[in-house]
Design an enzyme around this catalytic site. Structure first.
Site, mmCIF file in Angstrom:
data_model
loop_
_atom_site.group_PDB
_atom_site.id
_atom_site.type_symbol
_atom_site.label_atom_id
_atom_site.label_comp_id
_atom_site.label_asym_id
_atom_site.label_seq_id
_atom_site.Cartn_x
_atom_site.Cartn_y
_atom_site.Cartn_z
ATOM 1 N N LYS A 144 -2.673 -50.129 5.938
ATOM 2 C CA LYS A 144 -3.831 -49.229 5.849
ATOM 3 C C LYS A 144 -3.715 -48.098 6.848
ATOM 4 C CE LYS A 144 -8.153 -50.381 7.487
ATOM 5 N NZ LYS A 144 -9.415 -51.125 7.402
ATOM 6 N N ARG B 19 -6.367 -45.193 8.270
ATOM 7 C CA ARG B 19 -7.753 -44.712 8.176
ATOM 8 C C ARG B 19 -7.768 -43.195 8.282
ATOM 9 N NH1 ARG B 19 -12.661 -46.458 7.700
ATOM 10 N NH2 ARG B 19 -12.301 -48.687 7.928
ATOM 11 N N ASP C 132 -10.881 -59.952 3.909
ATOM 12 C CA ASP C 132 -10.975 -59.149 5.127
ATOM 13 C C ASP C 132 -11.976 -59.806 6.073
ATOM 14 O OD1 ASP C 132 -10.306 -57.107 6.830
ATOM 15 O OD2 ASP C 132 -10.954 -55.488 5.517
HETATM 16 C C1 R5P Z 1 -10.693 -53.091 10.056
HETATM 17 O O1 R5P Z 1 -9.774 -53.206 10.827
HETATM 18 C C2 R5P Z 1 -11.448 -54.239 9.484
HETATM 19 O O2 R5P Z 1 -10.634 -55.366 9.324
HETATM 20 C C3 R5P Z 1 -12.088 -53.873 8.159
HETATM 21 O O3 R5P Z 1 -11.084 -53.631 7.206
HETATM 22 C C4 R5P Z 1 -12.936 -52.644 8.310
HETATM 23 O O4 R5P Z 1 -13.726 -52.714 9.454
HETATM 24 C C5 R5P Z 1 -13.807 -52.435 7.102
HETATM 25 O O5 R5P Z 1 -14.567 -51.285 7.302
HETATM 26 P P1 R5P Z 1 -15.043 -50.422 6.061
HETATM 27 O O6 R5P Z 1 -15.834 -51.305 5.159
HETATM 28 O O7 R5P Z 1 -15.883 -49.333 6.674
HETATM 29 O O8 R5P Z 1 -13.817 -49.841 5.410
#
Ligand code: R5P
Length: 291
Positions: free
Chosen positions: A190, A192, A215
Site C-alpha cells: 500500500k 498512501r 485489516d
Molecule cells: C493502516 O496502516 C491500517 O492498518 C489501516 O489499513 C488504515 O488505518 C485504514 O484506514 P482507512 O480506512 O482510512 O484507509
C-alpha cells in the site's frame, strides 16, 4: 497457571457491552463508572462503591477518543484516591496507535505518550487488541508496561468460513503481514496518497475465490474499499471485509456495505458489524496478569 486471585472490574462508558461479556466470562461483578458530560464538553466521573485491589478497568479509546481518554484517566485517579494501586487496564481500541513513531522531526510518538500517562496513573498491566504496532497475539512491552495483545483474525476468518465455506485471506498492506501470516494469508503493498486515498498493488490470484480482506481497522474506508475493488477486478467470487476495529469516520460504513458481500468486525468498538467477540480472549489475557 493464573496468578490473579480476585479482581474488581470497572467499566467506563465506551465499552459497556464488551465489559459485561468479559465480566460474565470471568464470573466477576462489573462496576459501571457514572459519567456525566456538561454543556461545555467537560466530563465528570463518579464511582460510588468501595474498590479493592487488584482492579481491572475496561475502556476503549474510540471516537470521541480524547473524551474517552480523559474519562479513563479520571477513573484511574478515582481508584488512586480510593487507595487502589494495583490496576490493569483493558483498552480494546488503543487510540493514537498509528502514531507509533516520530514520522517528521518535531512530532511525538503519541502511542508512547498514552502509555506513559497510563503508567503514571498506576497501570501495571495492559490488555490490547490488534494493536497497530503489535499485530500478533501474546505478551509484549507497551512502552514499559507489561502487556498482552489479543488478535481477532482467527475469529473473523472462522466467522467468514461459516458464511462462505473456504476463504483466501489477504491483507491490504505490509504492516498487516504478521496478522496475515497468523491466519495463513498474504499481503498486498500500500502507498498512501492522501488521508482518504491509497494505491494498492500485488500479485494475487483471486479468480473464482472467496477473498477475505483482513485489516486491523477501518476509518475512512479508503484502504478496504480500494482492496475490495481490486479483488473484484481480479475475478473474486465473493469479497469479505473483515477487521478488528470499526473506527469509522463519515459515511465509511455505508460505502463499505455497498462494496463487499459481507462486512464483519470484532466488538472492540460497538458497530452493526460486530459479529465476533474478543471477550473470551480478553478474559484469558486478564487471567495472565501477575499482580
Ligand atoms: C493502516 O496502516 C491500517 O492498518 C489501516 O489499513 C488504515 O488505518 C485504514 O484506514 P482507512 O480506512 O482510512 O484507509
Amino acid at each position: 497457571m493464573p496468578i490473579i486471585k480476585f479482581s474488581m472490574l470497572i467499566s467506563g462508558s465506551s465499552s459497556q457491552e464488551l465489559a459485561r461479556k468479559i465480566a460474565a466470562e470471568l464470573n466477576e461483578e462489573l462496576i459501571q463508572a457514572e459519567t456525566k458530560k456538561f454543556p461545555d464538553g467537560e466530563l465528570s466521573v463518579r464511582i460510588e462503591q468501595d474498590i479493592t485491589e487488584p482492579a481491572v478497568v475496561i475502556q476503549s479509546l474510540n471516537h470521541p477518543q480524547n473524551d474517552n481518554l480523559v474519562e479513563l484517566l479520571f477513573i484511574l485517579d478515582l481508584l488512586a484516591l480510593k487507595g487502589v494501586k494495583k490496576i490493569a487496564c483493558v483498552i480494546p481500541y488503543y487510540a493514537y496507535a498509528r502514531q507509533d513513531k516520530v514520522f517528521k522531526k518535531g512530532e511525538l510518538d503519541s502511542a508512547r505518550t498514552i502509555a506513559k500517562i497510563l503508567k503514571d496513573s498506576n497501570v501495571s498491566y495492559a490488555v490490547t487488541c490488534d494493536l497497530h504496532f503489535q499485530r500478533t497475539e501474546g505478551e509484549f512491552d507497551l512502552y514499559g508496561i507489561p502487556a498482552y495483545n489479543v488478535a481477532a483474525g482467527d475469529l473473523l476468518v472462522d466467522k467468514a468460513k461459516q458464511e462462505f465455506g473456504d476463504v483466501t485471506v489477504i491483507t491490504p498492506d505490509a504492516g498487516s503481514a504478521e496478522q496475515a501470516k497468523a491466519v495463513g494469508g498474504v499481503s498486498l503493498s500500500k502507498e498512501r496518497l492522501t488521508s482518504f486515498e491509497v494505491e494498492l498493488s500485488g500479485e494475487v490470484d483471486a479468480t473464482g475465490k472467496n477473498i477475505l480482506l483482513l485489516d486491523d481497522m477501518v476509518t475512512t474506508g479508503g484502504t478496504m474499499i480500494k482492496a475490495l475493488k481490486l479483488m473484484k477486478e481480479k475475478g473474486a467470487a465473493k469479497t469479505i471485509a473483515a477487521f478488528t476495529h470499526a473506527a469509522f469516520v463519515g459515511d465509511a460504513s455505508d460505502r463499505l456495505k455497498a462494496s463487499a458481500d459481507l462486512v464483519i468486525a470484532a466488538d472492540t468498538i460497538p458497530s452493526e458489524f460486530a459479529k465476533v467477540t474478543v471477550s473470551e480472549k480478553i478474559a484469558e489475557a486478564i487471567k495472565k496478569w501477575k499482580t
